[in-house]
Design a protein around this motif. Structure first.
Motif, PDB file in Angstrom:
ATOM      1  N   SER A  18       0.827  -1.214   0.000  1.00 19.91           N
ATOM      2  CA  SER A  18       0.000   0.000   0.000  1.00 19.91           C
ATOM      3  C   SER A  18       0.857   1.258   0.000  1.00 19.91           C
ATOM      4  O   SER A  18       0.517   2.248  -0.642  1.00 19.91           O
ATOM      5  N   VAL A  19       1.960   1.219   0.716  1.00 18.49           N
ATOM      6  CA  VAL A  19       2.861   2.388   0.752  1.00 18.49           C
ATOM      7  C   VAL A  19       3.423   2.645  -0.632  1.00 18.49           C
ATOM      8  O   VAL A  19       3.410   3.785  -1.120  1.00 18.49           O
ATOM      9  N   TRP A  20       3.922   1.609  -1.295  1.00 22.53           N
ATOM     10  CA  TRP A  20       4.518   1.845  -2.606  1.00 22.53           C
ATOM     11  C   TRP A  20       3.468   2.190  -3.656  1.00 22.53           C
ATOM     12  O   TRP A  20       3.770   2.940  -4.584  1.00 22.53           O
ATOM     13  N   LEU A  21       2.270   1.690  -3.528  1.00 18.89           N
ATOM     14  CA  LEU A  21       1.215   2.126  -4.445  1.00 18.89           C
ATOM     15  C   LEU A  21       0.870   3.597  -4.223  1.00 18.89           C
ATOM     16  O   LEU A  21       0.635   4.337  -5.181  1.00 18.89           O
ATOM     17  N   SER A  22       0.839   4.034  -2.982  1.00 18.94           N
ATOM     18  CA  SER A  22       0.537   5.446  -2.731  1.00 18.94           C
ATOM     19  C   SER A  22       1.686   6.346  -3.160  1.00 18.94           C
ATOM     20  O   SER A  22       1.465   7.452  -3.631  1.00 18.94           O
ATOM     21  N   LEU A  23       2.919   5.872  -3.009  1.00 21.69           N
ATOM     22  CA  LEU A  23       4.062   6.687  -3.428  1.00 21.69           C
ATOM     23  C   LEU A  23       4.248   6.694  -4.935  1.00 21.69           C
ATOM     24  O   LEU A  23       5.060   7.459  -5.442  1.00 21.69           O
ATOM     25  N   PRO A  74      -9.509  -8.422   2.651  1.00 23.72           N
ATOM     26  CA  PRO A  74     -10.082  -7.069   2.744  1.00 23.72           C
ATOM     27  C   PRO A  74      -9.727  -6.364   4.053  1.00 23.72           C
ATOM     28  O   PRO A  74      -9.534  -5.152   4.074  1.00 23.72           O
ATOM     29  N   LEU A  75      -9.611  -7.114   5.128  1.00 20.91           N
ATOM     30  CA  LEU A  75      -9.185  -6.517   6.395  1.00 20.91           C
ATOM     31  C   LEU A  75      -7.760  -5.989   6.290  1.00 20.91           C
ATOM     32  O   LEU A  75      -7.474  -4.872   6.719  1.00 20.91           O
ATOM     33  N   VAL A  76      -6.883  -6.769   5.686  1.00 19.77           N
ATOM     34  CA  VAL A  76      -5.495  -6.341   5.508  1.00 19.77           C
ATOM     35  C   VAL A  76      -5.423  -5.101   4.632  1.00 19.77           C
ATOM     36  O   VAL A  76      -4.732  -4.127   4.951  1.00 19.77           O
ATOM     37  N   PHE A  77      -6.157  -5.106   3.512  1.00 22.78           N
ATOM     38  CA  PHE A  77      -6.135  -3.954   2.606  1.00 22.78           C
ATOM     39  C   PHE A  77      -6.704  -2.709   3.276  1.00 22.78           C
ATOM     40  O   PHE A  77      -6.171  -1.613   3.121  1.00 22.78           O
ATOM     41  N   THR A  78      -7.772  -2.867   4.030  1.00 16.71           N
ATOM     42  CA  THR A  78      -8.399  -1.723   4.683  1.00 16.71           C
ATOM     43  C   THR A  78      -7.494  -1.135   5.751  1.00 16.71           C
ATOM     44  O   THR A  78      -7.295   0.084   5.815  1.00 16.71           O
ATOM     45  N   LEU A  79      -6.943  -1.980   6.595  1.00 14.76           N
ATOM     46  CA  LEU A  79      -6.061  -1.484   7.654  1.00 14.76           C
ATOM     47  C   LEU A  79      -4.799  -0.839   7.092  1.00 14.76           C
ATOM     48  O   LEU A  79      -4.362   0.203   7.572  1.00 14.76           O
ATOM     49  N   SER A  80      -4.218  -1.448   6.064  1.00 16.83           N
ATOM     50  CA  SER A  80      -3.004  -0.867   5.500  1.00 16.83           C
ATOM     51  C   SER A  80      -3.294   0.445   4.781  1.00 16.83           C
ATOM     52  O   SER A  80      -2.519   1.397   4.889  1.00 16.83           O
ATOM     53  N   ALA A  81      -4.422   0.543   4.081  1.00 17.94           N
ATOM     54  CA  ALA A  81      -4.765   1.801   3.405  1.00 17.94           C
ATOM     55  C   ALA A  81      -5.035   2.912   4.421  1.00 17.94           C
ATOM     56  O   ALA A  81      -4.611   4.059   4.229  1.00 17.94           O
ATOM     57  N   CYS A  82      -5.723   2.580   5.510  1.00 19.12           N
ATOM     58  CA  CYS A  82      -5.978   3.585   6.553  1.00 19.12           C
ATOM     59  C   CYS A  82      -4.688   4.031   7.214  1.00 19.12           C
ATOM     60  O   CYS A  82      -4.495   5.223   7.488  1.00 19.12           O
ATOM     61  N   PHE A  83      -3.793   3.101   7.471  1.00 20.10           N
ATOM     62  CA  PHE A  83      -2.522   3.451   8.101  1.00 20.10           C
ATOM     63  C   PHE A  83      -1.666   4.318   7.183  1.00 20.10           C
ATOM     64  O   PHE A  83      -1.054   5.295   7.631  1.00 20.10           O
ATOM     65  N   VAL A  84      -1.632   3.983   5.899  1.00 21.25           N
ATOM     66  CA  VAL A  84      -0.849   4.784   4.950  1.00 21.25           C
ATOM     67  C   VAL A  84      -1.449   6.178   4.814  1.00 21.25           C
ATOM     68  O   VAL A  84      -0.717   7.179   4.787  1.00 21.25           O
ATOM     69  N   ALA A  85      -2.764   6.278   4.765  1.00 21.94           N
ATOM     70  CA  ALA A  85      -3.403   7.602   4.685  1.00 21.94           C
ATOM     71  C   ALA A  85      -3.107   8.412   5.938  1.00 21.94           C
ATOM     72  O   ALA A  85      -2.841   9.619   5.849  1.00 21.94           O
ATOM     73  N   TRP A  86      -3.109   7.780   7.087  1.00 21.66           N
ATOM     74  CA  TRP A  86      -2.789   8.480   8.332  1.00 21.66           C
ATOM     75  C   TRP A  86      -1.336   8.951   8.320  1.00 21.66           C
ATOM     76  O   TRP A  86      -1.042  10.087   8.715  1.00 21.66           O
ATOM     77  N   MET A  87      -0.430   8.096   7.863  1.00 19.70           N
ATOM     78  CA  MET A  87       0.985   8.476   7.814  1.00 19.70           C
ATOM     79  C   MET A  87       1.211   9.625   6.829  1.00 19.70           C
ATOM     80  O   MET A  87       1.983  10.537   7.111  1.00 19.70           O
ATOM     81  N   LEU A  88       0.550   9.580   5.675  1.00 22.73           N
ATOM     82  CA  LEU A  88       0.724  10.661   4.701  1.00 22.73           C
ATOM     83  C   LEU A  88       0.127  11.971   5.203  1.00 22.73           C
ATOM     84  O   LEU A  88       0.616  13.045   4.878  1.00 22.73           O
ATOM     85  N   ALA A  89      -0.918  11.893   5.997  1.00 21.65           N
ATOM     86  CA  ALA A  89      -1.570  13.103   6.486  1.00 21.65           C
ATOM     87  C   ALA A  89      -0.808  13.744   7.646  1.00 21.65           C
ATOM     88  O   ALA A  89      -0.689  14.963   7.705  1.00 21.65           O
ATOM     89  N   PHE A  90      -0.309  12.937   8.559  1.00 23.79           N
ATOM     90  CA  PHE A  90       0.244  13.508   9.786  1.00 23.79           C
ATOM     91  C   PHE A  90       1.756  13.380   9.916  1.00 23.79           C
ATOM     92  O   PHE A  90       2.373  14.210  10.593  1.00 23.79           O
ATOM     93  N   TYR A  91       2.372  12.371   9.351  1.00 27.38           N
ATOM     94  CA  TYR A  91       3.806  12.182   9.534  1.00 27.38           C
ATOM     95  C   TYR A  91       4.429  11.584   8.275  1.00 27.38           C
ATOM     96  O   TYR A  91       4.898  10.451   8.282  1.00 27.38           O
ATOM     97  N   PRO A  92       4.402  12.339   7.157  1.00 27.53           N
ATOM     98  CA  PRO A  92       4.900  11.775   5.903  1.00 27.53           C
ATOM     99  C   PRO A  92       6.409  11.537   5.881  1.00 27.53           C
ATOM    100  O   PRO A  92       6.889  10.701   5.128  1.00 27.53           O
ATOM    101  N   SER A  93       7.153  12.223   6.721  1.00 28.71           N
ATOM    102  CA  SER A  93       8.602  12.022   6.714  1.00 28.71           C
ATOM    103  C   SER A  93       9.001  10.644   7.221  1.00 28.71           C
ATOM    104  O   SER A  93      10.120  10.207   6.987  1.00 28.71           O
ATOM    105  N   ALA A  94       8.094   9.946   7.890  1.00 27.64           N
ATOM    106  CA  ALA A  94       8.404   8.593   8.348  1.00 27.64           C
ATOM    107  C   ALA A  94       8.520   7.613   7.182  1.00 27.64           C
ATOM    108  O   ALA A  94       9.130   6.564   7.331  1.00 27.64           O
ATOM    109  N   LEU A  95       7.948   7.962   6.046  1.00 30.56           N
ATOM    110  CA  LEU A  95       8.014   7.087   4.876  1.00 30.56           C
ATOM    111  C   LEU A  95       9.196   7.416   3.977  1.00 30.56           C
ATOM    112  O   LEU A  95       9.380   6.777   2.942  1.00 30.56           O
TER     113      LEU A  95
END
Length: 105
Positions: A18-23, A74-95
């Motif tokens: 999910s991280v690499w798809l978002s990046l 679907p649980l894995v995809f949902t949790l990972s997408a939510c976590f990546v969205a949270w990281m991009l919104a609040f702490y993108p430098s961690a990625l």
């Protein structure tokens, strides 16, 4: 023990996929590298993301069989997408460690 290890690998591969798809999207990559320009994402980010999500699916099938894999995935995809969205919104430098220095120019 092996089932727990497989579950951890399922979530890690789903998260990294999910991280690499978002990046692979320029606006998300720009947010991570703190660039004012529009850096072009490397061409391998999107195939790498899809490959890791496919690995996550394969591990789900290996761990629990096809029936439960279609419930767990679907649980894995949902949790990972939510976590990546949270990281991009609040702490993108961690990625930033996932992005090579060649994309920051």
């Amino acid at each position: 023990m092996i089932a727990a290890l497989l579950l951890i690998l399922i979530f890690v591969s789903g998260l990294l996929g999910s991280v690499w798809l978002s990046l692979s999207q320029p606006r998300n990559l720009r947010r991570v590298v703190d660039g004012n320009g529009a850096p072009t994402p490397p061409v391998y980010f999107r195939p790498l993301g899809w490959t890791l999500l496919a690995v996550s699916f394969g591990l789900c099938v290996l761990r629990d069989g096809a029936g439960f894999a279609f419930l767990l995935l679907p649980l894995v995809f949902t949790l990972s997408a939510c976590f990546v969205a949270w990281m991009l919104a609040f702490y993108p430098s961690a990625l930033r460690f996932l992005v090579s220095s060649s994309t920051s120019s």
